[in-house]
Motif scaffolding. Structure first.
Motif, PDB file in Angstrom:
ATOM      1  N   GLN A  56      -0.741   9.784 -16.538  1.00  0.00           N
ATOM      2  CA  GLN A  56       0.545   9.094 -16.532  1.00  0.00           C
ATOM      3  C   GLN A  56       1.603  10.010 -15.943  1.00  0.00           C
ATOM      4  O   GLN A  56       1.634  11.209 -16.219  1.00  0.00           O
ATOM      5  N   ILE A  57       2.462   9.442 -15.086  1.00  0.00           N
ATOM      6  CA  ILE A  57       3.478  10.256 -14.434  1.00  0.00           C
ATOM      7  C   ILE A  57       4.793   9.488 -14.374  1.00  0.00           C
ATOM      8  O   ILE A  57       4.820   8.270 -14.162  1.00  0.00           O
ATOM      9  N   ASP A  58       5.889  10.198 -14.627  1.00  0.00           N
ATOM     10  CA  ASP A  58       7.215   9.599 -14.508  1.00  0.00           C
ATOM     11  C   ASP A  58       7.703   9.766 -13.071  1.00  0.00           C
ATOM     12  O   ASP A  58       7.568  10.835 -12.484  1.00  0.00           O
ATOM     13  N   VAL A  59       8.265   8.703 -12.526  1.00  0.00           N
ATOM     14  CA  VAL A  59       8.769   8.742 -11.154  1.00  0.00           C
ATOM     15  C   VAL A  59      10.258   8.426 -11.158  1.00  0.00           C
ATOM     16  O   VAL A  59      10.778   7.867 -12.129  1.00  0.00           O
ATOM     17  N   PRO A  60      10.964   8.772 -10.078  1.00  0.00           N
ATOM     18  CA  PRO A  60      12.400   8.467 -10.014  1.00  0.00           C
ATOM     19  C   PRO A  60      12.651   6.982 -10.249  1.00  0.00           C
ATOM     20  O   PRO A  60      11.871   6.126  -9.816  1.00  0.00           O
ATOM     21  N   ALA A  61      13.731   6.689 -10.944  1.00  0.00           N
ATOM     22  CA  ALA A  61      14.046   5.303 -11.319  1.00  0.00           C
ATOM     23  C   ALA A  61      14.630   4.535 -10.134  1.00  0.00           C
ATOM     24  O   ALA A  61      15.831   4.330 -10.031  1.00  0.00           O
ATOM     25  N   LEU A  62      13.742   4.097  -9.225  1.00  0.00           N
ATOM     26  CA  LEU A  62      14.180   3.285  -8.096  1.00  0.00           C
ATOM     27  C   LEU A  62      13.903   1.823  -8.422  1.00  0.00           C
ATOM     28  O   LEU A  62      12.758   1.376  -8.401  1.00  0.00           O
ATOM     29  N   ALA A  63      14.932   1.103  -8.753  1.00  0.00           N
ATOM     30  CA  ALA A  63      14.770  -0.304  -9.132  1.00  0.00           C
ATOM     31  C   ALA A  63      14.720  -1.168  -7.880  1.00  0.00           C
ATOM     32  O   ALA A  63      15.622  -1.963  -7.591  1.00  0.00           O
ATOM     33  N   ILE A  64      13.638  -1.012  -7.108  1.00  0.00           N
ATOM     34  CA  ILE A  64      13.454  -1.766  -5.872  1.00  0.00           C
ATOM     35  C   ILE A  64      12.187  -2.594  -6.026  1.00  0.00           C
ATOM     36  O   ILE A  64      11.171  -2.095  -6.494  1.00  0.00           O
ATOM     37  N   SER A  65      12.240  -3.840  -5.615  1.00  0.00           N
ATOM     38  CA  SER A  65      11.047  -4.676  -5.686  1.00  0.00           C
ATOM     39  C   SER A  65      10.918  -5.503  -4.406  1.00  0.00           C
ATOM     40  O   SER A  65      11.921  -5.867  -3.782  1.00  0.00           O
ATOM     41  N   SER A  66       9.670  -5.789  -4.032  1.00  0.00           N
ATOM     42  CA  SER A  66       9.425  -6.622  -2.855  1.00  0.00           C
ATOM     43  C   SER A  66       9.987  -8.022  -3.060  1.00  0.00           C
ATOM     44  O   SER A  66      10.498  -8.643  -2.126  1.00  0.00           O
ATOM     45  N   ARG A  76      16.620 -11.307  -0.844  1.00  0.00           N
ATOM     46  CA  ARG A  76      17.800 -10.873  -0.093  1.00  0.00           C
ATOM     47  C   ARG A  76      17.753 -11.363   1.358  1.00  0.00           C
ATOM     48  O   ARG A  76      18.767 -11.812   1.900  1.00  0.00           O
ATOM     49  N   VAL A  77      16.590 -11.264   1.964  1.00  0.00           N
ATOM     50  CA  VAL A  77      16.463 -11.727   3.351  1.00  0.00           C
ATOM     51  C   VAL A  77      16.714 -13.228   3.424  1.00  0.00           C
ATOM     52  O   VAL A  77      17.443 -13.711   4.297  1.00  0.00           O
ATOM     53  N   THR A  78      16.128 -13.972   2.503  1.00  0.00           N
ATOM     54  CA  THR A  78      16.308 -15.427   2.471  1.00  0.00           C
ATOM     55  C   THR A  78      17.767 -15.807   2.290  1.00  0.00           C
ATOM     56  O   THR A  78      18.251 -16.791   2.852  1.00  0.00           O
ATOM     57  N   SER A  79      18.490 -14.980   1.512  1.00  0.00           N
ATOM     58  CA  SER A  79      19.905 -15.276   1.207  1.00  0.00           C
ATOM     59  C   SER A  79      20.868 -14.584   2.166  1.00  0.00           C
ATOM     60  O   SER A  79      22.077 -14.550   1.913  1.00  0.00           O
ATOM     61  N   ASN A  80      20.321 -14.008   3.253  1.00  0.00           N
ATOM     62  CA  ASN A  80      21.143 -13.317   4.250  1.00  0.00           C
ATOM     63  C   ASN A  80      21.914 -12.139   3.660  1.00  0.00           C
ATOM     64  O   ASN A  80      23.052 -11.857   4.057  1.00  0.00           O
ATOM     65  N   TYR A  90      18.461   0.424   3.527  1.00  0.00           N
ATOM     66  CA  TYR A  90      18.192   1.527   2.588  1.00  0.00           C
ATOM     67  C   TYR A  90      17.220   1.140   1.467  1.00  0.00           C
ATOM     68  O   TYR A  90      16.839   1.994   0.664  1.00  0.00           O
ATOM     69  N   LEU A  91      16.802  -0.122   1.424  1.00  0.00           N
ATOM     70  CA  LEU A  91      15.764  -0.515   0.473  1.00  0.00           C
ATOM     71  C   LEU A  91      14.385  -0.337   1.095  1.00  0.00           C
ATOM     72  O   LEU A  91      13.402  -0.098   0.397  1.00  0.00           O
ATOM     73  N   VAL A  92      14.333  -0.480   2.413  1.00  0.00           N
ATOM     74  CA  VAL A  92      13.091  -0.308   3.167  1.00  0.00           C
ATOM     75  C   VAL A  92      13.375   0.649   4.324  1.00  0.00           C
ATOM     76  O   VAL A  92      14.531   0.840   4.726  1.00  0.00           O
ATOM     77  N   PRO A  93      12.326   1.269   4.899  1.00  0.00           N
ATOM     78  CA  PRO A  93      12.547   2.111   6.083  1.00  0.00           C
ATOM     79  C   PRO A  93      13.177   1.288   7.203  1.00  0.00           C
ATOM     80  O   PRO A  93      12.947   0.073   7.305  1.00  0.00           O
ATOM     81  N   LEU A 109      10.545 -12.860   9.163  1.00  0.00           N
ATOM     82  CA  LEU A 109       9.852 -12.943   7.872  1.00  0.00           C
ATOM     83  C   LEU A 109      10.828 -13.308   6.742  1.00  0.00           C
ATOM     84  O   LEU A 109      12.006 -12.953   6.785  1.00  0.00           O
ATOM     85  N   TYR A 110      10.335 -14.059   5.795  1.00  0.00           N
ATOM     86  CA  TYR A 110      11.042 -14.416   4.550  1.00  0.00           C
ATOM     87  C   TYR A 110      12.224 -15.367   4.774  1.00  0.00           C
ATOM     88  O   TYR A 110      13.068 -15.522   3.909  1.00  0.00           O
TER      89      TYR A 110
END
Length: 224
Positions: free
Chosen positions: A182-192, A198-202, A207-210, A222-223
């Protein structure tokens, strides 16, 4: 340099994955739908790579995800291309087509068995997954065998209570004699899911994706 050229160069790099396997000792597998891949995935993979001194992390986009049967998922060619674009600048990252080239449902147990046939016997295979997925792993296909042939690394995420995860992992270790880290990772609250919304809603996904993935999403509509 245009996106198509970057993808071709990345694919050329991928072709060396098997020829170099004799030199590898510790490899982690990071499976997922990657629809799309985002910075959260990359941060988790890089932290685990450094923490466990891994020789390589292989990203494996799911072909037919068993947990998303009946749901709309982007074409595998797009998910594969985005994974390539996101990882090409990291020499320790690779992307594999092993699941998207298979017409069957992408079960982890089948993928791990194929990889064990590809790599030499003394290669250690780790499977990176979320701590929440570990808590649900007993619903996976052939979980008993899976936990015996592969080591697991469970990455925590914001909002999941650690005591519950700790207890579940201890239970799995005892019940299956499994090796689960088990490993703790930085708290990046990002989800696909949020990125697609977001894309659908313009709304902006910068900075969420490369940047290359952001460009690819808009270029291919896409989306929408």
């Amino acid at each position: 340099m245009d996106i198509e050229t970057i993808i071709k160069q990345a694919e050329k790099k991928q072709s060396e994955i098997y020829s170099k396997s004799e030199k590898m000792e510790k490899i982690a597998i990071m499976g997922g739908t990657f629809d799309p891949i985002h910075h959260g995935h990359l941060v988790i993979a890089e932290q685990i790579r450094c923490e466990y001194s891994l020789d390589k992390v292989i990203f494996i986009p799911a072909g037919i995800p068993p947990h998303k049967t009946g749901l709309q998922v982007s074409d595998s060619k797009h998910r594969y291309a985005m994974a390539l674009l996101a990882t090409v600048t990291n020499p320790y990252f690779e992307v594999s087509k092993i699941e998207i080239e298979d017409e069957n449902i992408s079960y982890t147990i089948h993928t791990i068995k194929k990889l064990k046939q590809i790599y030499k016997e003394n290669t250690e295979l780790f499977f990176i997954t979320g701590a929440d997925a570990i808590c649900d792993i007993e619903s996976w296909k052939d979980v008993d065998e899976l936990l015996h042939i592969c080591r697991f690394i469970a990455a925590t995420r914001p909002g999941l209570e650690s005591p519950f995860v700790d207890e579940k992992i201890k239970d799995l270790q005892k019940k299956y004699q499994a090796e689960i880290h088990q490993i703790d990772v930085p708290a990046l609250a990002i989800s696909s899911t949020d990125i697609r919304r977001r894309v659908t809603s313009n709304q902006s996904i910068k900075y969420l994706v490369p940047e290359s993935v952001e460009y690819y999403i808009y270029k291919n509509g896409l989306y929408r």
